[in-house]
Design a protein around this motif. Structure first.
Motif, short mmCIF file in Angstrom:
data_model
loop_
_atom_site.label_atom_id
_atom_site.label_comp_id
_atom_site.label_asym_id
_atom_site.label_seq_id
_atom_site.Cartn_x
_atom_site.Cartn_y
_atom_site.Cartn_z
N PRO A 13 -12.73 44.01 0.74
CA PRO A 13 -11.55 44.89 0.81
C PRO A 13 -11.73 46.10 -0.10
N MET A 14 -11.19 47.23 0.32
CA MET A 14 -11.26 48.47 -0.44
C MET A 14 -9.86 49.08 -0.53
N ASP A 15 -9.47 49.53 -1.71
CA ASP A 15 -8.24 50.30 -1.86
C ASP A 15 -8.55 51.78 -1.63
N PHE A 16 -7.50 52.58 -1.43
CA PHE A 16 -7.69 53.99 -1.12
C PHE A 16 -6.70 54.85 -1.89
N CYS A 17 -7.13 56.07 -2.18
CA CYS A 17 -6.23 57.08 -2.75
C CYS A 17 -6.53 58.41 -2.07
N VAL A 18 -5.53 58.97 -1.40
CA VAL A 18 -5.64 60.30 -0.81
C VAL A 18 -4.85 61.23 -1.72
N LEU A 19 -5.53 62.17 -2.34
CA LEU A 19 -4.89 63.03 -3.33
C LEU A 19 -3.89 63.99 -2.70
N ASN A 20 -4.16 64.42 -1.48
CA ASN A 20 -3.35 65.42 -0.78
C ASN A 20 -3.39 66.79 -1.46
N SER A 21 -3.94 66.86 -2.65
CA SER A 21 -4.24 68.10 -3.37
C SER A 21 -5.02 67.71 -4.61
N LEU A 22 -6.05 68.47 -4.93
CA LEU A 22 -6.84 68.16 -6.12
C LEU A 22 -6.02 68.16 -7.40
N CYS A 23 -4.91 68.87 -7.40
CA CYS A 23 -4.11 68.95 -8.62
C CYS A 23 -3.52 67.60 -9.00
N PHE A 24 -3.55 66.60 -8.10
CA PHE A 24 -3.00 65.28 -8.41
C PHE A 24 -4.05 64.31 -8.95
N PHE A 25 -5.26 64.80 -9.19
CA PHE A 25 -6.31 63.89 -9.68
C PHE A 25 -5.92 63.23 -11.00
N GLN A 26 -5.44 64.00 -11.95
CA GLN A 26 -5.04 63.41 -13.25
C GLN A 26 -3.93 62.40 -13.07
N LEU A 27 -2.98 62.70 -12.21
CA LEU A 27 -1.88 61.77 -11.94
C LEU A 27 -2.39 60.47 -11.33
N ALA A 28 -3.47 60.55 -10.55
CA ALA A 28 -4.01 59.38 -9.86
C ALA A 28 -4.85 58.49 -10.77
N ARG A 29 -5.29 59.00 -11.90
CA ARG A 29 -6.24 58.26 -12.73
C ARG A 29 -5.80 56.85 -13.13
N PRO A 30 -4.56 56.62 -13.55
CA PRO A 30 -4.17 55.25 -13.90
C PRO A 30 -4.38 54.26 -12.74
N CYS A 54 -14.36 68.70 -9.49
CA CYS A 54 -13.54 67.51 -9.74
C CYS A 54 -14.42 66.27 -9.88
N SER A 55 -15.40 66.13 -8.99
CA SER A 55 -16.31 64.98 -9.07
C SER A 55 -17.10 65.00 -10.37
N TYR A 56 -17.61 66.18 -10.74
CA TYR A 56 -18.37 66.31 -11.99
C TYR A 56 -17.50 65.90 -13.19
N HIS A 57 -16.28 66.38 -13.21
CA HIS A 57 -15.34 66.04 -14.28
C HIS A 57 -15.12 64.53 -14.34
N ALA A 58 -14.93 63.90 -13.17
CA ALA A 58 -14.69 62.45 -13.12
C ALA A 58 -15.89 61.67 -13.63
N LEU A 59 -17.09 62.10 -13.27
CA LEU A 59 -18.29 61.38 -13.69
C LEU A 59 -18.47 61.40 -15.21
N GLN A 60 -17.89 62.41 -15.87
CA GLN A 60 -17.96 62.47 -17.33
C GLN A 60 -16.97 61.53 -17.99
N ILE A 61 -15.96 61.10 -17.24
CA ILE A 61 -14.90 60.27 -17.81
C ILE A 61 -15.34 58.83 -17.98
N SER A 62 -15.98 58.27 -16.94
CA SER A 62 -16.27 56.84 -16.95
C SER A 62 -17.39 56.53 -15.96
N PRO A 63 -18.22 55.51 -16.25
CA PRO A 63 -19.24 55.07 -15.28
C PRO A 63 -18.65 54.35 -14.07
N GLN A 64 -17.33 54.16 -14.05
CA GLN A 64 -16.68 53.59 -12.87
C GLN A 64 -16.77 54.53 -11.67
N TYR A 65 -16.91 55.85 -11.94
CA TYR A 65 -16.88 56.86 -10.88
C TYR A 65 -18.25 57.04 -10.24
#
Length: 298
Positions: free
Chosen positions: A218-235, A256-267
């Protein structure tokens, strides 16, 4: 003195959503507090976010420099250009960026634009044909989307509607792309240890079609609908063991992807799958994998 065409164009420029504009330039908010979006200043170097956009009034203020204003004030400073050069760029004659106009549902000042009237099982032939053009099977679209009838400027229309977590809709048909208020991300939980992240819902639907008959966890999903919601989606995202990023192959998505990869190896950046294409849906269409069996759209 500016002529009437320049004045009109200036007013159009001021209506471009500053949050989306900065996203197109590759700048994402560090935090969001109500209508206030906080950034590390795009105009200077700093370690603590002090550049704020108030999305309600669509204005910015840089606390570190004591300057602020509308989009034109920001853009001529950021690009070190004249207003004339900026207006030419917004008309496609001078290439700085690809700005996204403010949708009628973004910000309380424009909420009168789109009114959702009702939603139904997708049945309109034109919408089914549109799904076929995007290589999305009707069986998949019916699981996640609705046929939404809405009023805009005193006329009634219908579109494919993808609901967000606050009850608003992303609205798409062959001639129209907008959102109803309120606008936010869409999280879909399937009990997965991993989560797949998309900018728009047609990329998400493409992923589902591509994996419709595959045996997998099983896989969960998150559709941002705008990149500006990336920080809101992080939790939500970072509750998962792995986070798979299917961002657009443009500067904003890749930033956005580059920024996320710097945050955690989960990405994990999965955009290599559709390298050379704008996004997952465009690649999916080009590969001709939308139809899994004859009659799937009908």
């Amino acid at each position: 003195m500016e002529n009437s065409k320049s004045k009109f164009t200036c007013e159009q420029a001021k209506q471009i959503d500053l949050v989306e504009y900065l996203s197109a330039l590759g700048h994402l908010p560090v935090k969001i507090r109500g209508n206030d979006y906080w950034y590390l200043s795009p105009l200077r170097s700093e370690k603590t976010a002090s550049f704020k956009i108030n999305r309600y009034i669509n204005r910015w203020y840089d606390h570190g420099s004591g300057k602020g204003g509308n989009l034109i004030d920001f853009a001529v400073t950021y690009h070190n250009c004249t207003i004339k050069e900026l207006l030419q760029s917004l008309q496609g004659e001078f290439s700085f960026h690809s700005p996204v106009p403010l949708s009628p549902s973004d910000g309380k000042l424009l909420n009168r634009g789109i009114e959702v009237l009702s939603d139904y099982h997708i049945g309109s032939w034109s919408l089914i044909s549109y799904l076929k053009e995007r290589h999305i099977s009707c069986s998949v679209a019916q699981q996640y989307c609705r046929e939404v009838h809405y009023r805009n400027a005193d006329r009634i229309y219908y579109a494919i509607g993808f609901k967000n977590d606050a009850g608003g809709y992303e609205l798409r048909n062959i001639n129209f792309k907008a959102s109803s208020s309120p606008k936010t991300m869409t999280c879909i939980e399937k009990g997965g240890k991993g989560v797949a992240v998309f900018e728009g819902f047609f990329d998400f639907l493409s992923w589902v079609v591509l994996h419709e008959y595959a045996e997998q966890e099983p896989m969960d999903f998150c559709v941002l609908n705008s990149l500006c919601f990336f920080q809101l989606a992080r939790p939500f995202l970072e509750r998962h063991d792995t986070i798979h990023l299917y961002m657009d192959n443009d500067p904003a998505g890749q930033n956005c992807s580059y920024h996320a990869l710097q945050i955690s190896p989960q990405y994990f950046d999965e955009s290599g799958l559709y390298r050379g294409y704008k996004d997952l849906n465009e690649w999916h269409i080009s590969m001709g994998k939308g139809l899994k069996k004859k009659g799937d759209f009908y």
